[in-house]
Scaffold this motif. Structure first.
Motif, mmCIF file in Angstrom:
data_model
loop_
_atom_site.group_PDB
_atom_site.id
_atom_site.type_symbol
_atom_site.label_atom_id
_atom_site.label_comp_id
_atom_site.label_asym_id
_atom_site.label_seq_id
_atom_site.Cartn_x
_atom_site.Cartn_y
_atom_site.Cartn_z
ATOM 1 N N ILE A 54 10.410 5.957 16.738
ATOM 2 C CA ILE A 54 9.514 6.025 15.580
ATOM 3 C C ILE A 54 10.339 5.771 14.323
ATOM 4 C CG2 ILE A 54 7.947 7.463 14.242
ATOM 5 C CD1 ILE A 54 7.233 8.936 16.768
ATOM 6 N N GLU A 55 10.019 4.695 13.633
ATOM 7 C CA GLU A 55 10.714 4.342 12.407
ATOM 8 C C GLU A 55 9.876 4.741 11.199
ATOM 9 O OE1 GLU A 55 11.373 0.192 12.621
ATOM 10 O OE2 GLU A 55 13.079 0.359 13.997
ATOM 11 N N THR A 56 10.559 5.195 10.146
ATOM 12 C CA THR A 56 9.901 5.573 8.904
ATOM 13 C C THR A 56 10.050 4.436 7.903
ATOM 14 O OG1 THR A 56 10.407 7.891 9.312
ATOM 15 C CG2 THR A 56 9.769 7.287 7.072
ATOM 16 N N VAL A 57 8.937 3.901 7.454
ATOM 17 C CA VAL A 57 8.932 2.786 6.512
ATOM 18 C C VAL A 57 8.322 3.259 5.196
ATOM 19 C CG1 VAL A 57 8.162 0.429 6.092
ATOM 20 C CG2 VAL A 57 8.690 1.175 8.421
ATOM 21 N N THR A 58 9.049 3.082 4.117
ATOM 22 C CA THR A 58 8.577 3.479 2.786
ATOM 23 C C THR A 58 8.081 2.245 2.047
ATOM 24 O OG1 THR A 58 10.209 5.254 2.738
ATOM 25 C CG2 THR A 58 9.185 4.642 0.650
ATOM 26 N N ILE A 59 6.843 2.301 1.591
ATOM 27 C CA ILE A 59 6.228 1.179 0.884
ATOM 28 C C ILE A 59 5.905 1.625 -0.542
ATOM 29 C CG2 ILE A 59 4.267 -0.394 0.804
ATOM 30 C CD1 ILE A 59 4.105 -0.237 3.801
ATOM 31 N N THR A 60 6.397 0.884 -1.507
ATOM 32 C CA THR A 60 6.136 1.190 -2.914
ATOM 33 C C THR A 60 4.794 0.604 -3.320
ATOM 34 O OG1 THR A 60 8.506 1.188 -3.375
ATOM 35 C CG2 THR A 60 7.011 0.995 -5.257
ATOM 36 N N ARG A 61 3.920 1.469 -3.795
ATOM 37 C CA ARG A 61 2.580 1.025 -4.180
ATOM 38 C C ARG A 61 2.627 0.314 -5.532
ATOM 39 N NH1 ARG A 61 -0.939 0.532 -0.246
ATOM 40 N NH2 ARG A 61 -1.812 2.441 0.526
ATOM 41 N N PRO A 62 2.012 -0.879 -5.668
ATOM 42 C CA PRO A 62 2.060 -1.592 -6.953
ATOM 43 C C PRO A 62 1.312 -0.864 -8.058
ATOM 44 C CG PRO A 62 0.614 -2.708 -5.392
ATOM 45 C CD PRO A 62 1.325 -1.643 -4.627
ATOM 46 N N LEU A 63 0.253 -0.135 -7.716
ATOM 47 C CA LEU A 63 -0.498 0.564 -8.763
ATOM 48 C C LEU A 63 0.348 1.642 -9.424
ATOM 49 C CD1 LEU A 63 -4.037 0.925 -7.139
ATOM 50 C CD2 LEU A 63 -3.192 -0.819 -8.704
ATOM 51 N N LYS A 64 1.184 2.309 -8.660
ATOM 52 C CA LYS A 64 2.055 3.333 -9.248
ATOM 53 C C LYS A 64 3.135 2.698 -10.114
ATOM 54 C CE LYS A 64 1.353 7.036 -5.897
ATOM 55 N NZ LYS A 64 0.249 6.446 -5.150
ATOM 56 N N VAL A 65 3.591 1.531 -9.730
ATOM 57 C CA VAL A 65 4.566 0.823 -10.572
ATOM 58 C C VAL A 65 3.929 0.426 -11.899
ATOM 59 C CG1 VAL A 65 6.045 -1.213 -10.713
ATOM 60 C CG2 VAL A 65 5.813 0.002 -8.543
ATOM 61 N N ILE A 66 2.677 -0.034 -11.865
ATOM 62 C CA ILE A 66 1.977 -0.389 -13.108
ATOM 63 C C ILE A 66 1.760 0.849 -13.975
ATOM 64 C CG2 ILE A 66 -0.153 -1.365 -14.043
ATOM 65 C CD1 ILE A 66 -0.353 -3.066 -11.524
ATOM 66 N N ALA A 67 1.443 1.984 -13.350
ATOM 67 C CA ALA A 67 1.283 3.221 -14.110
ATOM 68 C C ALA A 67 2.594 3.612 -14.793
ATOM 69 C CB ALA A 67 0.811 4.345 -13.184
ATOM 70 N N PHE A 68 3.695 3.419 -14.097
ATOM 71 C CA PHE A 68 5.004 3.700 -14.703
ATOM 72 C C PHE A 68 5.263 2.792 -15.906
ATOM 73 C CE2 PHE A 68 9.593 2.746 -14.818
ATOM 74 C CZ PHE A 68 10.084 4.016 -15.083
ATOM 75 N N ILE A 69 4.905 1.516 -15.797
ATOM 76 C CA ILE A 69 5.085 0.580 -16.914
ATOM 77 C C ILE A 69 4.187 0.971 -18.080
ATOM 78 C CG2 ILE A 69 4.827 -1.825 -17.607
ATOM 79 C CD1 ILE A 69 5.564 -2.623 -14.757
ATOM 80 N N CYS A 70 2.982 1.419 -17.793
ATOM 81 C CA CYS A 70 2.087 1.874 -18.865
ATOM 82 C C CYS A 70 2.694 3.047 -19.624
ATOM 83 C CB CYS A 70 0.735 2.272 -18.277
ATOM 84 S SG CYS A 70 -0.268 0.884 -17.709
#
Length: 281
Positions: free
Chosen positions: A85-101
């Motif tokens: 079982i591998e753990t894959v971390t995916i960065t959500r684009p909406l959270k990145v946009i919220a950070f930029i805001c």
């Protein structure tokens, strides 16, 4: 003299391996040393009678050897397939946009706090901390201010101080919310991610409420003292518009964090590994 022979029933010879013999690794075969012969073992009572005299040949004892057909190569072992079982971390684009805001709001709030162009009239500019009088300002000055042309500390009025305090609170809370969002994006632990995002939403909502209150009370309270303005034309400057721009970006950041709050950023991926390596001697 006639020669007589006694007939003795024979038993089939049994072939055995004596000392010095070796068995072959090939099934069903036996390797013998050179210049050797197999020994035949007959029953000990078998005798050859010649004439009237019987000659007895003593038999040499033979050590029994058990022949086994075996293969020297060990049996092939094949490992069962294992599931990893591998753990894959995916960065959500909406959270990145919220950070930029959040970063954009920081820049806009610094500009709004430092500017004196919140309220403007002929020969008069007013901000949250400073108001300035132009050289050609007609008299009487707004709000019956008696001063030479220059920049002075803002008037000691309740709504101006409240708006300034709320804008400072907006800046501080937005910095905290942006920092928490960045920590959530950087963290690899999904529990910490969820905690950072949850706190960031609450702090950003507080920042949004603060700037909205400041943007509402400033013009409403100013309208109450408009009769003392001594000017017929008043307009809100670009700094007040920057405040509304910060509010819009804050609202967008809150919506993005709320809409994507329940989305999983940690995925568990099952991968089957088959070990096909054979162990050989």
């Amino acid at each position: 003299m006639s020669e007589r022979r006694a007939s003795v029933p024979r038993t089939p010879p049994v072939w055995r391996l004596g000392p010095g013999y070796s068995q072959s690794p090939v099934a069903g075969r036996t390797w013998l040393p050179p210049n050797t012969a197999l020994r035949s073992e007959q029953p000990p009572r078998a005798r050859l009678l010649t004439g009237t005299a019987a000659s007895t040949a003593p038999l040499r004892p033979v050590r029994p050897v058990v022949l086994t057909c075996s293969d020297s190569r060990p049996p092939e072992t094949k490992m069962a397939p294992t599931t990893t079982i591998e753990t894959v971390t995916i960065t959500r684009p909406l959270k990145v946009i919220a950070f930029i805001c959040g970063l954009i709001v920081i820049v806009l709030m610094i500009m709004a706090l430092a500017s004196t162009d919140w309220l403007m009239a002929t020969g008069w500019r007013q901000g949250l901390f400073i108001h300035c009088i132009a050289d050609d300002a007609p008299v009487p000055l707004p709000f019956n201010v008696q001063a030479a042309p220059d920049c002075y500390q803002a008037r000691d009025v309740a709504y101006i101080r409240a708006a300034a305090a709320l804008c400072i609170m907006t800046l501080v809370t937005d910095v905290v919310a942006t920092l928490l969002t960045g920590l959530g994006l950087r963290s690899k632990d999904h529990m910490k991610k969820y905690k950072y995002y949850k706190i960031a939403v609450y702090v950003m909502v507080l920042s949004l409420v603060s700037i909205l209150i400041a943007l509402v009370i400033y013009p409403v309270c100013f309208a109450a003292e408009l009769n003392e303005g001594n000017r017929t034309v008043w307009e809100f400057g670009w700094a007040y518009g920057v405040g509304w721009g910060a509010a819009i970006f804050l609202f967008g950041g809150v919506v993005l964090l709320l809409c994507d709050k329940e989305s999983e950023e940690i995925y568990y991926k099952e991968r089957k590994i088959v070990h096909d390596s054979d162990s050989r001697a």
